[in-house]
Write a protein that holds these residues in place. Structure first.
Motif, PDB file in Angstrom:
ATOM      1  N   SER A 253       0.852  -1.182   0.000  1.00 18.40           N
ATOM      2  CA  SER A 253       0.000   0.000   0.000  1.00 18.40           C
ATOM      3  C   SER A 253       0.891   1.237   0.000  1.00 18.40           C
ATOM      4  O   SER A 253       1.998   1.208   0.536  1.00 18.40           O
ATOM      5  N   THR A 254       0.409   2.299  -0.616  1.00 17.05           N
ATOM      6  CA  THR A 254       1.133   3.564  -0.624  1.00 17.05           C
ATOM      7  C   THR A 254       0.178   4.664  -1.075  1.00 17.05           C
ATOM      8  O   THR A 254      -1.000   4.407  -1.353  1.00 17.05           O
ATOM      9  N   ILE A 255       0.679   5.872  -1.142  1.00 18.21           N
ATOM     10  CA  ILE A 255      -0.111   7.023  -1.601  1.00 18.21           C
ATOM     11  C   ILE A 255       0.522   7.570  -2.878  1.00 18.21           C
ATOM     12  O   ILE A 255       1.736   7.770  -2.939  1.00 18.21           O
ATOM     13  N   VAL A 256      -0.308   7.799  -3.870  1.00 15.83           N
ATOM     14  CA  VAL A 256       0.144   8.386  -5.134  1.00 15.83           C
ATOM     15  C   VAL A 256      -0.537   9.745  -5.283  1.00 15.83           C
ATOM     16  O   VAL A 256      -1.769   9.828  -5.304  1.00 15.83           O
ATOM     17  N   GLU A 257       0.266  10.782  -5.354  1.00 24.07           N
ATOM     18  CA  GLU A 257      -0.279  12.132  -5.555  1.00 24.07           C
ATOM     19  C   GLU A 257      -0.255  12.474  -7.037  1.00 24.07           C
ATOM     20  O   GLU A 257       0.764  12.292  -7.707  1.00 24.07           O
ATOM     21  N   ILE A 258      -1.381  12.953  -7.540  1.00 23.50           N
ATOM     22  CA  ILE A 258      -1.471  13.313  -8.951  1.00 23.50           C
ATOM     23  C   ILE A 258      -2.067  14.716  -9.079  1.00 23.50           C
ATOM     24  O   ILE A 258      -2.705  15.227  -8.152  1.00 23.50           O
ATOM     25  N   LYS A 259      -1.864  15.309 -10.231  1.00 22.79           N
ATOM     26  CA  LYS A 259      -2.438  16.619 -10.514  1.00 22.79           C
ATOM     27  C   LYS A 259      -3.811  16.444 -11.149  1.00 22.79           C
ATOM     28  O   LYS A 259      -3.979  15.658 -12.080  1.00 22.79           O
TER      29      LYS A 259
END
Length: 397
Positions: A253-259
């Motif tokens: 699991s992780t966090i992906v930041e996108i625009k």
């Protein structure tokens, strides 16, 4: 006659029910929770973190003393240094409950194989402890830091590594047996997590480090150390470390930041990820195909976006796929730059074509530099949270 047979049987049973011949009394042992290895000139500087049972007891531990004691000694070998510690330790060191093995960055650059032999050979020590590299610090300094919440710093390091690997991804937990396998395996190189001292190492040794809500000094995992053989050759940054975890199918699991399409940021939580690596030999040259299937949820929205449209979800999925591919390719290029196959692509080629592998095994380094990799990512966003569109959409301009 019957009495005689009964006596013989009782004696025989007593032989097999006697106490352990090599038993150790707890009062005679010093439980080692962590060990650190540094280089001091041509000698090894060995440090051990020993638990003080009285200070970690639930009903005691109010004396204000440190819950652990650190001993250190130098020697031509690690075994010699450990035995020399008996001149200062009140009890014999016991390594069966070892949690963390910390190697200094300086020693890692010279080679770690010799430092591992004792613990791979000693029948008293188990191999279920984690190994990490002290980044920008000495191992002895890392062991001296007192940590909040967990009374035993080694337990804090152990738990933090497991939690961050499961929830954040740029860290990898490696046991001794796995590390040795990677060192001797010509189809895969070693990768270990780095640990740093966040703050002043001197201030971190004081009990005052635990007396404030905002702890001045902390131990923090940062980056993944890349090895060539048993020698450290470079580091992966945070995004590259995530890429490494993803390629090697260790990402949970992780966090992906996108625009967002119209500006602003959106956080996507990866909840499941599965990677398959396929090797093949085409036209006498090796190739690698990486297939990633990722399931995710929308975790945070800091922009105006309409989730009621199916097209919006599809667009977000494509954007997340692009971020994952970018991280994967950057990690692959970094590994090539360091000429270290930390992904085990050599093993994949071996499985695909054993005869070809037998020809290139000895000079796999040269082939790895020219190895092409094709990445396919399939992202599915399953949920958008307990609300639909964000209240940001309804705010007045």
């Amino acid at each position: 006659m019957r009495n005689m047979l009964l006596i013989i049987c009782i004696c025989a049973v007593m032989v097999f029910t006697t106490g352990c011949w090599n038993r150790r009394e707890l009062n005679d042992l010093a439980i080692v929770a962590a060990i650190g290895i540094d280089k001091q000139g041509e000698k090894y500087l060995v440090s051990v973190q020993v638990v003080d049972p009285a200070e970690v007891s639930a009903n005691k531990g109010t004396s204000g003393s440190s819950p652990v004691t650190t001993y250190h000694e130098t020697g031509d070998t690690i075994f010699e240094a450990i035995r020399k510690m008996t001149t200062v330790t009140p009890r014999k060191l016991y390594f069966a409950h070892l949690r963390m093995f910390i190697i200094s960055e300086e020693l890692a650059k010279e080679g770690i194989a010799e430092a591992l032999d004792l613990f791979s050979r000693d029948p008293e020590a188990r191999t279920d402890f984690y190994l990490v590299i002290a980044k920008d610090a000495r191992a002895i300094e890392v062991l001296d830091i007192l940590t909040p919440m967990e009374k035993i710093p080694a337990s804090k390091m152990f738990s933090s590594l497991e939690v961050s690997e499961k929830a954040w991804a740029p860290t990898v937990s490696v046991h001794m047996d796995q590390l040795i396998t990677d060192i001797v395996n010509k189809g895969k190189e070693v990768a270990l997590t780095g640990i740093q001292i966040d703050g002043s190492s001197k201030a971190g040794t004081s009990r005052k480090n635990l007396e404030k809500p905002d702890t001045p000094v902390n131990l923090k995992y940062q980056g993944v150390a890349v090895f060539k053989g048993d020698k450290l050759v470079g580091w992966l940054n945070e995004n590259e470390s995530k890429g490494y975890s993803n390629i090697t199918d260790k990402l949970k699991s992780t966090i992906v930041e996108i625009k967002c399409p119209n500006g602003g940021l959106l956080g996507v939580e990866v909840i499941r990820s599965k990677t398959n690596v396929k090797g093949k030999v085409k036209g006498g040259k090796p190739e690698i195909e990486v297939f990633m299937r990722t399931e995710a949820n929308v975790g945070e929205v800091e922009c105006k976006i309409d989730f009621s449209k199916v097209e919006t979800i599809k667009e977000l999925e494509k954007i997340v796929e692009g971020v994952i591919i970018k991280n994967t390719e950057r990690t692959f290029l970094k590994a090539k730059k360091l000429n270290s196959d930390i992904f085990g692509f050599g093993e994949a080629i071996h499985r695909a074509d054993p005869k070809y592998w037998a020809k290139v095994e000895e000079n796999w380094d040269e082939h790895f530099l020219d190895l092409p990799m094709k990445v396919t990512v399939d992202v599915r966003i399953r949920r958008i949270g307990t609300v639909g569109n964000s209240f940001l959409n309804e705010m007045k301009e």
